[in-house]
Design an enzyme around this catalytic site. Structure first.
Site, PDB file in Angstrom:
ATOM      1  N   ASP A 205       4.843  -0.613   8.942  1.00 31.98           N
ATOM      2  CA  ASP A 205       5.628  -0.312   7.743  1.00 31.98           C
ATOM      3  C   ASP A 205       6.886  -1.169   7.830  1.00 31.98           C
ATOM      4  OD1 ASP A 205       6.871   0.725   5.558  1.00 31.98           O
ATOM      5  OD2 ASP A 205       7.179   2.728   6.362  1.00 31.98           O
TER       6      ASP A 205
ATOM      7  N   CYS B 296       7.636  -0.077   1.173  1.00 37.43           N
ATOM      8  CA  CYS B 296       8.062   0.798   0.075  1.00 37.43           C
ATOM      9  C   CYS B 296       8.610  -0.084  -1.046  1.00 37.43           C
ATOM     10  CB  CYS B 296       9.089   1.830   0.539  1.00 37.43           C
ATOM     11  SG  CYS B 296      10.516   1.156   1.401  1.00 37.43           S
TER      12      CYS B 296
ATOM     13  N   ASP C 109       9.856  -0.137  17.814  1.00 33.76           N
ATOM     14  CA  ASP C 109      10.693  -0.682  16.759  1.00 33.76           C
ATOM     15  C   ASP C 109      11.554  -1.781  17.360  1.00 33.76           C
ATOM     16  OD1 ASP C 109      11.566   0.479  13.751  1.00 33.76           O
ATOM     17  OD2 ASP C 109      13.013  -0.863  14.693  1.00 33.76           O
TER      18      ASP C 109
END
Length: 380
Positions: A281, A334, A245
């Protein structure tokens, strides 16, 4: 706290949020300053605040204006209750109703920001209104069964020992919908022992559709808390799982979560080499999760959305070279908005002819849980 006192507290919190404070921060500050409030009171105030934010504009119209007071009055009217029963001015109740608290208009709004509505409609087409209406409701709580530790029946039984009721979903053997006592989850044996993890149905369906086989090298490029890493971990043996990340602090809890789940995950500050599957994501508007984070719906701006799409494109450019020949790149958001989803992938494919798309799917609250987008591409 009485119901009227809880409404007064929600008004105070909402006024801070409307002034620009993030919802979680405003709730935390109120909680710390209100030691008299028990856990039930804190949960009730939180529910009042989030219900108001999901329906901000429509409740403001019913309640006389866009203030904490107006939102609470409008919320009571929306559910058929008389605000005068709570707004009495007695004890810790809000001041009695006056002319300023009358409804300001009598038209329906779907509680989507005005500037965003054309983009929302273009992205969702004939589903736009129905999805917007569902975004005004609370989201269900979903769990993912960890097959390393248990099967669905064992997980349901373990949850039942703590009086938590959950039922399997026929579409996915690892998905459980919680139907009672969800607030006990974090203290339950099933959660502590790694039998279940909190994960919405839509990302579960996305992860279940990824091509995962024994011995693969898998990189979670935007790992965050590691939910998708752990979802993949239970699907096949002997996986090499690497998590990365850009902000390593987001992965702070991942080692503990992986240990609880019985999975082995290596954290990489700078991933190198090639992988059979790279999951990205990416940071996004979160428009698919607005039932859970309703204040973010009202804080999103056009310039903020433009910044996010630029960041997503940069992440795709960085992640693509890590995909080996014949490997797959899974792009996820999302979000329900096309600039972050289909349009983003179309642009990537035009600039990267060595990739081709093999699957594309948009889940919405109409057919799953949160709004969630997946594009699966193969290299070579």
């Amino acid at each position: 706290m009485t119901p009227a006192a809880r409404i007064s507290a929600a008004i105070e919190v909402l006024d801070h949020i409307l002034a620009g404070q993030p919802a979680e921060q405003a709730l935390l500050r109120w909680s710390r300053a209100s030691r008299f409030a028990g856990s039930g009171d804190r949960a009730a105030v939180r529910d009042l605040v989030f219900d108001a934010l999901r329906c901000r504009d429509s409740h403001a119209a019913l309640g006389g204006g866009l203030t904490g007071r107006g939102l609470m009055i409008g919320g009571l009217r929306a559910t058929g209750r008389d605000p005068a029963e709570y707004f009495t001015g007695q004890g810790h109740a809000p001041a009695p109703l006056g002319p300023q608290d009358n409804p300001v208009e009598d038209q329906e709004t779907l509680d989507i920001p005005d500037w965003l509505r054309p983009l929302w409609d273009a992205s969702l087409r004939d589903r736009a209104d129905d999805v917007a209406r569902l975004m005004r409701q609370r989201a269900p709580i979903w769990l993912r069964v960890n097959p390393i530790r248990a099967d669905a029946a064992q997980a349901v039984a373990a949850l039942g020992q703590d009086d938590i009721t959950a039922e399997p979903d026929p579409r996915l053997g690892t998905a459980l919908r919680v139907t009672a006592n969800e607030r006990r989850l974090s203290q339950s044996r099933a959660y502590r022992d790694g039998l279940v993890e909190l994960q919405d149905l839509s990302p579960q369906l996305a992860c279940a559709s990824l091509p995962v086989a024994p011995g693969m090298r898998v990189l979670d490029y935007c790992a965050g808390g590691g939910g998708k890493t752990l979802a993949v971990a239970g699907r096949a043996p002997d996986l090499t799982l690497v998590a990365h990340d850009a902000d390593p602090a987001r992965m702070r809890d991942l080692p503990k979560r992986a240990d609880r789940a019985g999975a082995r995950v290596r954290i990489a500050e700078r991933p190198t080499g090639s992988f059979d599957l790279v999951m990205a994501d990416v940071p996004c508007s979160g428009s698919g999760t607005w039932r859970r984070t309703p204040d973010s719906k009202w804080r999103l701006t056009r310039s903020g959305l433009d910044d996010l799409t630029a960041l997503q494109a940069r992440i795709l450019r960085k992640a693509a070279p890590l995909v080996g020949s014949g490997g797959h790149l899974a792009y996820m958001t999302c979000s329900l908005l096309d600039p972050e989803n289909g349009a983003q992938i179309d642009r990537f494919l035009r600039g990267n002819p060595d990739f081709r798309q093999v699957a594309r799917h948009l889940w919405t609250p109409l057919d799953a849980g949160d709004g969630f987008f997946l594009a699966l591409m193969v290299r070579g």
